[in-house]
Design a protein around this motif. Structure first.
Motif, PDB file in Angstrom:
ATOM      1  N   GLY A  66       0.810  -1.211   0.000  1.00 58.24           N
ATOM      2  CA  GLY A  66       0.000   0.000   0.000  1.00 58.24           C
ATOM      3  C   GLY A  66       0.844   1.262   0.000  1.00 58.24           C
ATOM      4  O   GLY A  66       2.080   1.200   0.049  1.00 58.24           O
ATOM      5  N   LEU A 172      -2.750   5.972   7.052  1.00 55.22           N
ATOM      6  CA  LEU A 172      -2.958   4.651   6.463  1.00 55.22           C
ATOM      7  C   LEU A 172      -3.027   3.585   7.550  1.00 55.22           C
ATOM      8  O   LEU A 172      -2.265   3.618   8.520  1.00 55.22           O
ATOM      9  CB  LEU A 172      -1.802   4.326   5.508  1.00 55.22           C
ATOM     10  CG  LEU A 172      -1.921   3.039   4.682  1.00 55.22           C
ATOM     11  CD1 LEU A 172      -2.949   3.217   3.566  1.00 55.22           C
ATOM     12  CD2 LEU A 172      -0.559   2.664   4.096  1.00 55.22           C
ATOM     13  N   LEU A 174      -3.011  -0.737   7.916  1.00 51.28           N
ATOM     14  CA  LEU A 174      -2.748  -2.008   7.243  1.00 51.28           C
ATOM     15  C   LEU A 174      -3.066  -3.133   8.214  1.00 51.28           C
ATOM     16  O   LEU A 174      -2.474  -3.224   9.293  1.00 51.28           O
ATOM     17  CB  LEU A 174      -1.284  -2.090   6.801  1.00 51.28           C
ATOM     18  CG  LEU A 174      -0.797  -3.438   6.252  1.00 51.28           C
ATOM     19  CD1 LEU A 174      -1.587  -3.861   5.023  1.00 51.28           C
ATOM     20  CD2 LEU A 174       0.703  -3.384   5.932  1.00 51.28           C
ATOM     21  N   TYR A 314      -5.887  -2.658   3.401  1.00 51.61           N
ATOM     22  CA  TYR A 314      -5.312  -1.363   3.756  1.00 51.61           C
ATOM     23  C   TYR A 314      -6.232  -0.266   3.240  1.00 51.61           C
ATOM     24  O   TYR A 314      -6.976  -0.451   2.256  1.00 51.61           O
ATOM     25  CB  TYR A 314      -3.889  -1.181   3.240  1.00 51.61           C
ATOM     26  CG  TYR A 314      -3.706  -1.255   1.749  1.00 51.61           C
ATOM     27  CD1 TYR A 314      -3.808  -0.104   0.941  1.00 51.61           C
ATOM     28  CD2 TYR A 314      -3.388  -2.449   1.111  1.00 51.61           C
ATOM     29  CE1 TYR A 314      -3.619  -0.152  -0.416  1.00 51.61           C
ATOM     30  CE2 TYR A 314      -3.198  -2.509  -0.253  1.00 51.61           C
ATOM     31  CZ  TYR A 314      -3.311  -1.364  -1.015  1.00 51.61           C
ATOM     32  OH  TYR A 314      -3.124  -1.433  -2.380  1.00 51.61           O
TER      33      TYR A 314
END
Length: 319
Positions: A66, A172, A174, A314
């Motif tokens: 990602g 972000l 994950l 993600y």
């Protein structure tokens, strides 16, 4: 391809921290979370490293998938949080990869390397993700990583709400969780014939799922990661990637063969690690021994190819 692991004589912070450890049926477990009954001893640290190396192969040599670099390119203070850091291998590698970022790994037990083996931008904290709020401010982190933690979490949606609180807008997340239903000859156990010759392997996983369910764990979390994340309504660009991981030495492709070897070594340590959990439900010692021994026989001498399924999600937090 050979796989190099940390030397067995490595010292871990927590060897003298008796309050955080308990001996249960010959294995060392944590004392903070009674739901999480996998060990936190040296064999489990080794297994944590094997799983970390396996995922590096899956991610093409990287520690993530990602737009991680994009999430870390803004702001003066870049912060990364590793939930359920285990032996701390991912956090340490990320601290080396991103020396300008602050990396924090949190876990139930202090089994991470001592400070002399840790980059200066990496620290470790104790925290039970299942019982306490994660003790950091709102919008504090640019990137949050969690893998193989759901088997100690009784309310996974609540954990995702806490991740949402901690992540800054545009940050972000994950999530990586292995499926708890094995694949036999490319098919899930529920679709496989009972006379597949791997009854011991399937029985062990059925027993594991049943024990987790009795402890209040939702064993369907891995295959529902994407839905759980979207249900928060706080994330965009949600990407879901599922993949089959070979177990053992049957792949002909060199890359997959290495992955298969690592997963096999992981499982070789994982099977005996389930003993305290099984015994905690009153199973006779002889029954637990037979379940694990039969599964080991199938792992060492499989009649058909074995695989595992990995679920990866993600996404970016909405502005």
């Amino acid at each position: 391809m050979s796989v190099e692991l940390s030397p067995p004589e490595i010292s871990y912070l927590g060897e003298d921290d008796a309050d955080f450890f308990q001996n249960v049926d010959g294995r060392i477990l944590n004392t903070l979370n009674p739901r999480y009954m996998l060990p936190v001893d040296r064999d489990e640290v080794k297994r944590s490293e094997l799983h970390h190396r396996l995922l590096q192969f899956v991610f093409g040599g990287k520690n993530y998938i990602g737009p991680v670099k994009e999430a870390l390119q803004f702001g003066e203070h870049r912060r990364i949080l590793d939930l359920g850091t285990g032996g701390g291998f991912w956090a340490i590698d990320m601290a080396d990869n991103f020396p300008r970022a602050e990396v924090i790994g949190i876990d139930l037990a202090p089994i991470q390397p001592r400070l002399r083996a840790v980059p200066p931008n990496c620290t470790f904290e104790l925290c039970d993700l299942d019982q306490w709020n994660i003790p950091y401010p709102d919008n504090h982190f640019d990137f949050i990583h969690a893998r193989s933690v759901h088997c100690g979490i009784h309310n996974y949606p609540q954990l995702l709400r806490e991740i949402t609180r901690l992540l800054r807008p545009g940050g972000l997340v994950l999530l990586i969780e292995p499926n708890l239903t094995p694949l036999v000859d490319g098919k899930s156990a529920g679709d496989s014939s009972s006379d597949s010759g791997l009854r011991g392997w399937l029985t062990l996983w059925e027993t594991y799922r049943a024990c987790l369910t009795r402890k209040g764990i939702d064993v369907t979390v891995p295959e529902c990661l994407g839905n759980h994340l979207m249900a928060t309504k706080s994330f965009e660009r949600v990407m879901v990637q599922d993949g089959n991981i070979p177990v053992g030495f049957w792949p002909s492709d060199p890359h997959l063969l290495t992955v298969g070897q690592l997963q096999w070594m992981d499982y070789e340590l994982f099977l005996p690690a389930l003993r305290p959990l099984f015994l905690s439900f009153g199973m006779p010692q002889s029954t637990v021994h037979r379940i694990i021994a039969d599964a080991q026989q199938d792992l060492y001498h499989p009649s058909v190819p074995l695989s595992a399924r990995l679920h990866i999600v993600y996404a970016s937090k909405r502005y």
